[in-house]
Design a protein around this motif. Structure first.
Motif, PDB file in Angstrom:
ATOM      1  N   ARG A 140     -12.593   7.535   2.087  1.00 55.99           N
ATOM      2  CA  ARG A 140     -11.737   6.489   1.515  1.00 55.99           C
ATOM      3  C   ARG A 140     -11.170   5.554   2.584  1.00 55.99           C
ATOM      4  O   ARG A 140     -10.806   4.424   2.308  1.00 55.99           O
ATOM      5  CB  ARG A 140     -10.575   7.118   0.749  1.00 55.99           C
ATOM      6  CG  ARG A 140     -11.049   7.781  -0.513  1.00 55.99           C
ATOM      7  CD  ARG A 140      -9.893   8.285  -1.331  1.00 55.99           C
ATOM      8  NE  ARG A 140     -10.324   8.474  -2.699  1.00 55.99           N
ATOM      9  CZ  ARG A 140      -9.528   8.529  -3.740  1.00 55.99           C
ATOM     10  NH1 ARG A 140      -8.238   8.411  -3.576  1.00 55.99           N
ATOM     11  NH2 ARG A 140     -10.008   8.700  -4.938  1.00 55.99           N
ATOM     12  N   GLY A 144     -12.101   1.405   1.647  1.00 54.19           N
ATOM     13  CA  GLY A 144     -10.991   0.566   1.189  1.00 54.19           C
ATOM     14  C   GLY A 144     -10.179   1.168   0.061  1.00 54.19           C
ATOM     15  O   GLY A 144      -9.309   0.501  -0.499  1.00 54.19           O
ATOM     16  N   THR A 145     -10.415   2.436  -0.294  1.00 54.51           N
ATOM     17  CA  THR A 145      -9.685   2.997  -1.442  1.00 54.51           C
ATOM     18  C   THR A 145      -8.578   3.978  -1.047  1.00 54.51           C
ATOM     19  O   THR A 145      -7.935   4.564  -1.910  1.00 54.51           O
ATOM     20  CB  THR A 145     -10.658   3.722  -2.411  1.00 54.51           C
ATOM     21  OG1 THR A 145     -11.308   4.783  -1.700  1.00 54.51           O
ATOM     22  CG2 THR A 145     -11.694   2.768  -2.969  1.00 54.51           C
ATOM     23  N   LEU A 146      -8.371   4.172   0.252  1.00 57.43           N
ATOM     24  CA  LEU A 146      -7.316   5.098   0.696  1.00 57.43           C
ATOM     25  C   LEU A 146      -5.944   4.465   0.424  1.00 57.43           C
ATOM     26  O   LEU A 146      -5.644   3.386   0.935  1.00 57.43           O
ATOM     27  CB  LEU A 146      -7.481   5.377   2.197  1.00 57.43           C
ATOM     28  CG  LEU A 146      -6.664   6.526   2.772  1.00 57.43           C
ATOM     29  CD1 LEU A 146      -7.451   7.833   2.621  1.00 57.43           C
ATOM     30  CD2 LEU A 146      -6.358   6.297   4.246  1.00 57.43           C
ATOM     31  N   ALA A 162      -2.711  -1.017   7.751  1.00 56.01           N
ATOM     32  CA  ALA A 162      -3.364  -0.756   6.463  1.00 56.01           C
ATOM     33  C   ALA A 162      -3.976  -2.048   5.913  1.00 56.01           C
ATOM     34  O   ALA A 162      -5.109  -2.056   5.433  1.00 56.01           O
ATOM     35  CB  ALA A 162      -2.371  -0.150   5.476  1.00 56.01           C
ATOM     36  N   TYR A 165      -7.126  -2.786   7.687  1.00 55.00           N
ATOM     37  CA  TYR A 165      -8.197  -1.890   7.257  1.00 55.00           C
ATOM     38  C   TYR A 165      -8.664  -2.197   5.820  1.00 55.00           C
ATOM     39  O   TYR A 165      -9.555  -1.525   5.309  1.00 55.00           O
ATOM     40  CB  TYR A 165      -7.706  -0.440   7.298  1.00 55.00           C
ATOM     41  CG  TYR A 165      -7.857   0.278   8.633  1.00 55.00           C
ATOM     42  CD1 TYR A 165      -8.379  -0.348   9.756  1.00 55.00           C
ATOM     43  CD2 TYR A 165      -7.492   1.620   8.748  1.00 55.00           C
ATOM     44  CE1 TYR A 165      -8.518   0.340  10.965  1.00 55.00           C
ATOM     45  CE2 TYR A 165      -7.629   2.316   9.955  1.00 55.00           C
ATOM     46  CZ  TYR A 165      -8.145   1.670  11.055  1.00 55.00           C
ATOM     47  OH  TYR A 165      -8.289   2.355  12.241  1.00 55.00           O
ATOM     48  N   LEU A 167      -6.722  -1.827   3.056  1.00 53.31           N
ATOM     49  CA  LEU A 167      -6.174  -0.796   2.151  1.00 53.31           C
ATOM     50  C   LEU A 167      -4.925  -1.294   1.430  1.00 53.31           C
ATOM     51  O   LEU A 167      -4.264  -2.227   1.894  1.00 53.31           O
ATOM     52  CB  LEU A 167      -5.809   0.455   2.975  1.00 53.31           C
ATOM     53  CG  LEU A 167      -6.915   1.022   3.857  1.00 53.31           C
ATOM     54  CD1 LEU A 167      -6.372   2.143   4.747  1.00 53.31           C
ATOM     55  CD2 LEU A 167      -8.065   1.546   3.004  1.00 53.31           C
ATOM     56  N   ASP A 168      -4.588  -0.637   0.341  1.00 50.32           N
ATOM     57  CA  ASP A 168      -3.305  -0.867  -0.333  1.00 50.32           C
ATOM     58  C   ASP A 168      -2.263   0.037   0.327  1.00 50.32           C
ATOM     59  O   ASP A 168      -2.576   1.172   0.723  1.00 50.32           O
ATOM     60  CB  ASP A 168      -3.401  -0.509  -1.818  1.00 50.32           C
ATOM     61  CG  ASP A 168      -4.190  -1.550  -2.602  1.00 50.32           C
ATOM     62  OD1 ASP A 168      -4.483  -2.623  -2.043  1.00 50.32           O
ATOM     63  OD2 ASP A 168      -4.511  -1.278  -3.772  1.00 50.32           O
ATOM     64  N   GLN A 232      -5.574  -7.113  -1.954  1.00 49.19           N
ATOM     65  CA  GLN A 232      -4.843  -5.903  -1.539  1.00 49.19           C
ATOM     66  C   GLN A 232      -3.396  -6.007  -2.006  1.00 49.19           C
ATOM     67  O   GLN A 232      -2.859  -7.105  -2.119  1.00 49.19           O
ATOM     68  CB  GLN A 232      -4.856  -5.799  -0.010  1.00 49.19           C
ATOM     69  CG  GLN A 232      -6.208  -5.546   0.560  1.00 49.19           C
ATOM     70  CD  GLN A 232      -6.173  -5.681   2.063  1.00 49.19           C
ATOM     71  OE1 GLN A 232      -6.680  -6.650   2.611  1.00 49.19           O
ATOM     72  NE2 GLN A 232      -5.574  -4.717   2.747  1.00 49.19           N
TER      73      GLN A 232
END
Ligand SMILES: C[S@@+](CC[C@H](N)C(=O)[O-])C[C@H]1O[C@@H](n2cnc3c(N)ncnc32)[C@H](O)[C@@H]1O
Length: 350
Positions: A140, A144-146, A162, A165, A167-168, A232
């Motif tokens: 993840r 991009g899903t972490l 984040a 990267y 990420l949310d 994001q």
């Protein structure tokens, strides 16, 4: 998974690191980076691997010997903190290998803010990487899903990483000056870089009680991404991290990463609001564990002058987490200054 690689055509990769750029780690740089790369290799590389710091022609590298760095392995290792270039070793020669960085925004997102008590960007990267590697779904980090939570985020070094990267991320800090400063910085930065974004701010209220301010941001690298919903989400909750009930959904984050208060004064902001860091963690951990998904992990940097590794490990285990590795093995330990002897601890839920 690490162990001696048999001489059956194992490839040898040299990851160029730049300890000179890492004054904060001082002499610990090569071994610290090797420890991080070992964590990433354990999570992403199939088969036997060997990782160790080496010097070649007076230059520091981390050597990785592995059967194959295919799939996501090279991508994961390329994003280790402090890695500047990757080479495959062919006899006496080094062949450059394209490093695949996740970084999707200009690097000034991480470097431009300077303030007392800021967590070093490289340590933040190490912390997020090793914590993601300790989860049951490390991929993840790369797809991009972490979902990331920094429950004591200050002026947002983890939040910026984040975002970089893809990420949310959610950040929490009780110091209202930190939210104000971060809001001003991020809005200016997104405008200057002409990124399509929206920002909304408001007050946090639960049961009629005012509990602080919040900021919600949606941003994407391009207009097309934004329009297509590939954006994001960043949330900053300016409130007490020991009371996340009603503010962050249960089992909604994959990693909780934070640089805990050091028990030292950082000018006008930073640690001044914290009580004893161990007491603070004792009251905050139930909420952090609640919002963590099963298989997710908590990673914290902390000052050994205020807590011994065994004390922290005991605390984490008492809150239902399983500490990863030996917390007292010194692999991430490094001296920052006379008052900060920094270390990292990682623990998994379930
Ligand atoms: C070491 S600093 C983190 C710095 C941050 N990583 C950065 O780079 O800006 C620790 C943070 O913990 C925050 N903190 C202390 N007690 C808190 C609490 N009860 N709730 C939320 N945040 C708290 C402090 O305000 C401080 O910003």
């Amino acid at each position: 998974m690490s162990g001696p690689t048999e001489e059956r055509g194992a490839a040898e990769f040299l990851l160029l690191i730049a300890p000179s750029a890492n004054r904060v780690y001082a002499d610990a740089a090569p071994s610290l980076m090797a420890a991080e790369i070992r964590c990433l290799a354990d999570a992403f590389v199939d088969g036997e691997i060997e990782v160790e710091p080496v010097r070649v022609a007076d230059v520091e590298y981390v050597r990785v010997r592995a059967g194959d760095l295919g799939g996501s392995a090279l991508r994961a290792l390329s994003n280790a903190s402090g890695v500047h270039a990757v080479y495959e070793r062919l006899g006496d020669l080094l062949r450059p290998v394209r490093a695949e960085r996740l970084d999707r925004y200009p690097s000034d997102l991480l470097t431009i803010q300077k303030y007392p008590g800021k967590t070093n960007e490289q340590l933040t990267r190490l912390l997020l990487n090793v914590t993601a590697a300790a989860t049951t779904r490390p991929e993840r980090l790369l797809d991009g899903t972490l979902a990331v939570l920094d429950p004591m985020c200050g002026r947002g070094t983890t939040l910026n990483l984040a975002l970089t990267y893809g990420l949310d991320v959610t950040g929490v800090d009780v110091d209202k000056h930190d939210l104000e400063a971060y809001e001003t910085f991020l809005k200016t930065w997104m405008r200057q870089h002409r990124l399509k974004h929206t920002v909304s701010t408001g007050s946090i209220r639960t049961g009629g009680e005012h509990r602080g301010r919040r900021m919600d941001v949606e941003v994407a690298p391009t207009k097309e991404d934004f329009k297509a919903g590939r954006s994001q989400h960043l949330t900053y909750l300016g409130t007490d991290t020991t009371r996340l009930d009603g503010l962050v959904r249960g089992a909604s984050v994959d990693v909780v990463v934070t640089d805990t208060p050091y028990g030292v004064q950082h000018g006008s902001h930073g640690d001044r609001i914290a009580r004893n860091p161990l007491e603070l963690l004792e009251s905050a951990l139930p909420g952090w564990v609640r919002v963590l998904r099963t298989g997710g992990a908590v990673g914290m940097s902390y000052n050994r002058h205020v807590a011994a590794p065994e004390q922290l490990a005991d605390l984490l285990e008492r809150h239902g987490l399983t500490v990863v590795g030996d917390p007292a093995d010194d692999r991430f330990r490094h001296r920052v200054d006379a008052s900060i002897d920094r270390d990292v601890v990682v623990a998994r839920k379930g």
